[in-house]
Design an enzyme around this catalytic site. Sequence first.
Site, mmCIF file in Angstrom:
data_model
loop_
_atom_site.group_PDB
_atom_site.id
_atom_site.type_symbol
_atom_site.label_atom_id
_atom_site.label_comp_id
_atom_site.label_asym_id
_atom_site.label_seq_id
_atom_site.Cartn_x
_atom_site.Cartn_y
_atom_site.Cartn_z
ATOM 1 C CG HIS A 88 30.121 -12.230 16.818
ATOM 2 N ND1 HIS A 88 30.661 -11.659 15.694
ATOM 3 C CD2 HIS A 88 30.219 -11.289 17.794
ATOM 4 C CE1 HIS A 88 31.070 -10.436 15.977
ATOM 5 N NE2 HIS A 88 30.808 -10.186 17.249
ATOM 6 C CD GLU A 89 29.642 -11.942 21.739
ATOM 7 O OE1 GLU A 89 30.720 -11.601 22.283
ATOM 8 O OE2 GLU A 89 28.943 -11.159 21.075
ATOM 9 C CG HIS A 92 34.564 -10.936 20.293
ATOM 10 N ND1 HIS A 92 35.274 -10.075 19.487
ATOM 11 C CD2 HIS A 92 33.251 -10.595 20.142
ATOM 12 C CE1 HIS A 92 34.437 -9.258 18.872
ATOM 13 N NE2 HIS A 92 33.210 -9.549 19.251
#
Length: 222
Positions: A88-89, A92
């Site tokens: 998920h990071e 980003h």
Amino acid sequence: LPALLLAFYARWKVRSTYTQYNRKPNARGLSGYEVARILLRSAGLDHIRVEEVPGELNDHYDPKRNILRLSRGVAQSRSVAALGIVAHEIGHAMQDASDYTPLRVRSGLVPIVNIGSWLGPIIFFAGFFLSGFTGSTAIAWLGLFLFAGTVVFALITLPVEFNASKRALQLLRIYQLADGRELQEAKAVLDAAALTYVAALAQALSTMLYYVFLLTGFSRRD
């Protein structure tokens, strides 16, 4: 009250889901740190540094310094939960690299929100109190306008976070770091985290509506 209850539920959901899947080892036996290096290299983002930081569930990507910071529990964990959080990071980081518009908008709102989230309510209630003497609610409306930036920020955060989670699951599938079952489990972790952002929007919106009702009620009494 409903927004507050949703926030409590969201926090409990994140904690319980993370705890459940943090106990479940991933099939590849990879640590969060190893997953981060693999995915960054695969995505052509080798220039991003990975740092382990103290704390829990405070993982984040810093676009200003090109650093992916992983909490110690996630960086060292070889769990399914670590797979989802790390991916998920990196989602980003991919948004940053592709100049993803909602992320740019959210980043631009940060200075406004940092001021408006605490100064807005102060100005609002000061203006609301003074309106009893002056008959004017202009100052209170100014405070509400400043606080409204918090609502806009919470709203624009949703597509940013949902898109990062979508990218995360695609990364795990494309580079075969998770099988079908693990993808569903990683998705459960990310869905629980996403609920906290929905709760934040509900809280900000309900607070702003409360301010509006106070002002419009005051105007009707006038």
